[in-house]
Design a protein around this motif. Structure first.
Motif, PDB file in Angstrom:
ATOM      1  N   GLN A 284      -7.616  -4.532   1.464  1.00 40.60           N
ATOM      2  CA  GLN A 284      -7.270  -3.822   0.237  1.00 40.60           C
ATOM      3  C   GLN A 284      -7.622  -4.643  -0.995  1.00 40.60           C
ATOM      4  O   GLN A 284      -8.042  -4.101  -2.021  1.00 40.60           O
ATOM      5  N   ALA A 285      -7.491  -5.976  -0.895  1.00 41.61           N
ATOM      6  CA  ALA A 285      -7.835  -6.830  -2.037  1.00 41.61           C
ATOM      7  C   ALA A 285      -9.321  -6.750  -2.348  1.00 41.61           C
ATOM      8  O   ALA A 285      -9.725  -6.655  -3.515  1.00 41.61           O
ATOM      9  N   ALA A 286     -10.157  -6.785  -1.306  1.00 43.14           N
ATOM     10  CA  ALA A 286     -11.595  -6.671  -1.536  1.00 43.14           C
ATOM     11  C   ALA A 286     -11.954  -5.298  -2.087  1.00 43.14           C
ATOM     12  O   ALA A 286     -12.835  -5.170  -2.951  1.00 43.14           O
ATOM     13  N   LEU A 287     -11.266  -4.267  -1.627  1.00 43.58           N
ATOM     14  CA  LEU A 287     -11.541  -2.923  -2.116  1.00 43.58           C
ATOM     15  C   LEU A 287     -11.116  -2.780  -3.577  1.00 43.58           C
ATOM     16  O   LEU A 287     -11.805  -2.143  -4.377  1.00 43.58           O
ATOM     17  N   ASP A 288      -9.975  -3.399  -3.946  1.00 46.21           N
ATOM     18  CA  ASP A 288      -9.543  -3.354  -5.345  1.00 46.21           C
ATOM     19  C   ASP A 288     -10.555  -4.029  -6.253  1.00 46.21           C
ATOM     20  O   ASP A 288     -10.807  -3.571  -7.382  1.00 46.21           O
ATOM     21  N   ALA A 289     -11.126  -5.111  -5.776  1.00 49.03           N
ATOM     22  CA  ALA A 289     -12.149  -5.797  -6.573  1.00 49.03           C
ATOM     23  C   ALA A 289     -13.379  -4.931  -6.763  1.00 49.03           C
ATOM     24  O   ALA A 289     -14.011  -4.924  -7.827  1.00 49.03           O
TER      25      ALA A 289
END
Length: 396
Positions: A284-289
């Motif tokens: 999810q962190a990579a997707l938010d970025a």
């Protein structure tokens, strides 16, 4: 191997035979055609006749008289043949070219009377008097079957395609698409990946429907109508069906019963990696970025939909003043989506893009923009609207 067979590319390299020098000469004499003027070999009759008609000269008079395929190396040889065997015209421009001849003396006289009588002396005009030709009666034979046509190059290619299709189990050789065109590895957008994170049940149900639709053993129909759904979900269905499965989609009906329909194409097929499989591999962190990198969060972006875009239109050149503030996406042949990252109305850019799209000034349905002072096209050539990320994908 035979160089003529290799150049023709009618067979796969593994199907070609190898020969000794003596065997190669025998193979070429038996299987191929030779041009004596150029000392060149050709794969079949079609190729050698095409070469002869392009590079050498045919005597049409001998052809009509029953001596077919009498060719000469160059025009000088044909002119010499005309002088020796036929009746060449030596009047005016015909004499300059040396390429005008006739099968009989009477035909030559008729030609001279028709084309050169204004420049001929009186005694020659009397010699070139017209006469009526009596043509022999053509007798038709009833009940005889015409001879079968020989298989030409196109016929051989058609037969070869169906032979390969039968070997690989392809039902329709004419509508077949390559395996990698039907089973693509899509690069899913951050919006689709985020949609699965938020509503995995909807994406998985959509995948099951599309996979069943593409399964030839369970579905024979070329069209599938999905259940009515909200606009945001329809935009997801459009993008996933087209980018992931190679389907063609559009929306039908009116709210709240508006639904998505998908259609099969020759390149339709299941992707090598489903969206549900790709989404679980990214955090999810990579997707938010990735979502933060979208222009202006795509929510306040303005999208210009250019239609009837000329193939030679150079949009980036006309929009160089706004470089870095827009993105271009080809939606269909002749249709381009122009998105701006700022929240100001791109009126001047709209006028420049419209003129570039048509390769001429756009003059249909212009309206003045009061707060900017420029004219923005509002007709079919350009549509300016504020939209979010789903509006650009939803087919109206």
């Amino acid at each position: 191997m035979c160089p003529t067979c290799v150049t023709a590319r009618r067979k796969f390299p593994l199907e070609l035979e190898t020969y000794t020098p003596q065997g190669l000469a025998a193979h070429q004499a038996a299987a191929h055609k030779h041009c004596e003027f150029c000392d060149a070999w050709f794969y079949a009759v079609d190729e050698v006749w095409g070469h002869m008609n392009q590079r050498h000269f045919l005597c049409g008079l001998c052809q009509a008289a029953g001596t077919p395929h009498l060719y000469f190396k160059d025009s000088a040889g044909l002119r010499e043949h005309y002088e020796d065997k036929h009746f060449a015209c030596h009047e005016g421009e015909c004499a300059e070219s040396g390429m005008v001849a006739f099968a009989t003396e009477q035909e030559l006289k008729d030609h001279q009377l028709e084309r050169h009588s204004n420049k001929m002396p009186r005694f020659k005009k009397n010699e070139a008097q017209q006469s009526i030709l009596e043509l022999p009666t053509i007798i038709s034979t009833v009940g005889q079957q015409p001879a079968p046509l020989a298989c030409d190059k196109e016929c051989e290619q058609h037969s070869r395609r169906h032979q390969i299709a039968d070997a690989f189990g392809v039902q329709d050789a004419e509508q077949h698409a390559a395996y990698w065109d039907r089973h693509r590895t899509p690069n899913y957008s951050p919006a689709l990946l985020q949609a699965y994170k938020q509503d995995p049940l909807f994406i998985e149900q959509l995948e099951r429907q599309l996979l069943a639709f593409l399964n030839p053993s369970s579905s024979k129909t070329p069209r599938l109508s999905l259940a009515p759904m909200p606009k945001a979900q329809r935009a997801l269905a459009h993008e996933y069906a087209e980018e992931g499965f190679g389907l063609v989609s559009h929306s039908t009906g009116s709210e709240p019963n508006r639904a998505v329909q998908v259609f099969k194409t020759p390149s339709s097929g299941a992707p090598t990696q489903l969206l549900s499989q790709a989404a679980v591999l990214i955090s999810q962190a990579a997707l938010d970025a990735m979502l933060k990198g979208l222009p202006s969060n795509a929510a306040a972006a303005y999208t210009l939909r250019l239609v009837d875009v000329a193939p030679q239109a150079h949009l980036s050149h006309h929009l160089r003043e706004w470089a870095g503030e827009y993105s271009l996406k080809t939606e269909a042949p002749g249709v381009v989506l122009l998105s701006f990252s700022n929240d100001e109305k791109p009126s001047a850019a709209a006028a420049a893009a419209a003129a570039a799209a048509a390769s001429m000034p756009v003059a249909d349905d212009w309206e003045a923009e009061e707060d900017v002072g420029v004219e923005v096209p509002r007709g079919p050539a350009l549509q300016l609207k504020q939209s979010n990320m789903w509006d650009a994908l939803e087919a109206e």
